[in-house]
Design a protein around this motif. Sequence first.
Motif, PDB file in Angstrom:
ATOM      1  N   ILE A   1      -7.410  -1.842  -1.984  1.00  0.00           N
ATOM      2  CA  ILE A   1      -7.453  -2.577  -0.602  1.00  0.00           C
ATOM      3  C   ILE A   1      -8.018  -1.593   0.339  1.00  0.00           C
ATOM      4  CG2 ILE A   1      -5.674  -4.369  -1.039  1.00  0.00           C
ATOM      5  CD1 ILE A   1      -3.677  -2.651   0.823  1.00  0.00           C
ATOM      6  N   HIS A   2      -8.594  -1.912   1.283  1.00  0.00           N
ATOM      7  CA  HIS A   2      -9.075  -0.755   2.156  1.00  0.00           C
ATOM      8  C   HIS A   2      -8.873  -1.037   3.721  1.00  0.00           C
ATOM      9  CE1 HIS A   2     -11.679   0.402  -1.237  1.00  0.00           C
ATOM     10  NE2 HIS A   2     -12.071  -1.013  -1.338  1.00  0.00           N
TER      11      HIS A   2
ATOM     12  N   SER B   1       1.880  -4.192  -2.340  1.00  0.00           N
ATOM     13  CA  SER B   1       3.233  -4.181  -2.603  1.00  0.00           C
ATOM     14  C   SER B   1       4.076  -3.731  -1.309  1.00  0.00           C
ATOM     15  CB  SER B   1       3.749  -3.509  -3.894  1.00  0.00           C
ATOM     16  OG  SER B   1       3.186  -2.092  -3.699  1.00  0.00           O
ATOM     17  N   LEU B   2       3.536  -2.884  -0.757  1.00  0.00           N
ATOM     18  CA  LEU B   2       4.228  -2.328   0.566  1.00  0.00           C
ATOM     19  C   LEU B   2       3.865  -3.167   1.604  1.00  0.00           C
ATOM     20  CD1 LEU B   2       2.967   1.381   0.713  1.00  0.00           C
ATOM     21  CD2 LEU B   2       5.164   0.578   0.570  1.00  0.00           C
ATOM     22  N   ILE B   3       2.921  -4.008   1.667  1.00  0.00           N
ATOM     23  CA  ILE B   3       2.788  -5.075   2.697  1.00  0.00           C
ATOM     24  C   ILE B   3       3.577  -6.243   2.280  1.00  0.00           C
ATOM     25  CG2 ILE B   3       0.944  -6.783   3.665  1.00  0.00           C
ATOM     26  CD1 ILE B   3      -1.055  -4.615   3.094  1.00  0.00           C
ATOM     27  N   ALA B   4       3.982  -6.599   1.105  1.00  0.00           N
ATOM     28  CA  ALA B   4       4.768  -7.639   0.913  1.00  0.00           C
ATOM     29  C   ALA B   4       5.951  -7.258   1.132  1.00  0.00           C
ATOM     30  CB  ALA B   4       4.662  -7.752  -0.745  1.00  0.00           C
ATOM     31  N   LYS B   5       6.562  -5.945   0.857  1.00  0.00           N
ATOM     32  CA  LYS B   5       7.932  -5.404   1.240  1.00  0.00           C
ATOM     33  C   LYS B   5       8.020  -5.522   2.890  1.00  0.00           C
ATOM     34  CE  LYS B   5      11.216  -1.813   0.691  1.00  0.00           C
ATOM     35  NZ  LYS B   5      11.368  -0.399   0.146  1.00  0.00           N
TER      36      LYS B   5
ATOM     37  N   GLY C   1      -3.192   4.138   3.390  1.00  0.00           N
ATOM     38  CA  GLY C   1      -2.144   4.415   2.798  1.00  0.00           C
ATOM     39  C   GLY C   1      -1.129   3.202   2.392  1.00  0.00           C
ATOM     40  N   GLU C   2      -1.518   1.980   2.641  1.00  0.00           N
ATOM     41  CA  GLU C   2      -0.762   0.909   2.543  1.00  0.00           C
ATOM     42  C   GLU C   2      -1.367   0.358   0.986  1.00  0.00           C
ATOM     43  OE1 GLU C   2       0.527  -1.628   6.231  1.00  0.00           O
ATOM     44  OE2 GLU C   2      -1.574  -1.845   5.675  1.00  0.00           O
TER      45      GLU C   2
END
Length: 125
Positions: free
Chosen positions: A114-115, A84-88, A80-81
């Motif tokens: 991404i996986h 942009s979520l990781i950067a946030k 689910g990532e």
Amino acid sequence: MVKAKYQSVLDLGMKLNMKDGDVQVNGDKLEIKGTAATPYEKDLLWDEIKKVGGENPSDLMADIKVADGSVYARHTVQSGESLSLIAKKYFKDPMKYKQIFAANTGVLKNPDVIHPGQELVIPNL
């Protein structure tokens, strides 16, 4: 008493597997030493210290080193990532996904794909 006050910091250090950890009570001051894996983990510890003791706690002395300063963090992609979520999560700015993608071109071919399970480098910005 001071050790109990900072128990959440000590618990976080254990959760992060801090290396060479040492905790001493010296009078009314807690002295914490250890090595975090990355700058991000060191920042997490300092955020918890400030949450408990304020910006400049007078009852704590912390000497936290970093084992690997070449990257800000290492991240394992979860279901689910997105970049942009990781950067946030790491930078509080979803648009910094471009820098994460650029640091991982050996693993990623497209910033939109991404996986789960992929190991990403989160660069120092």
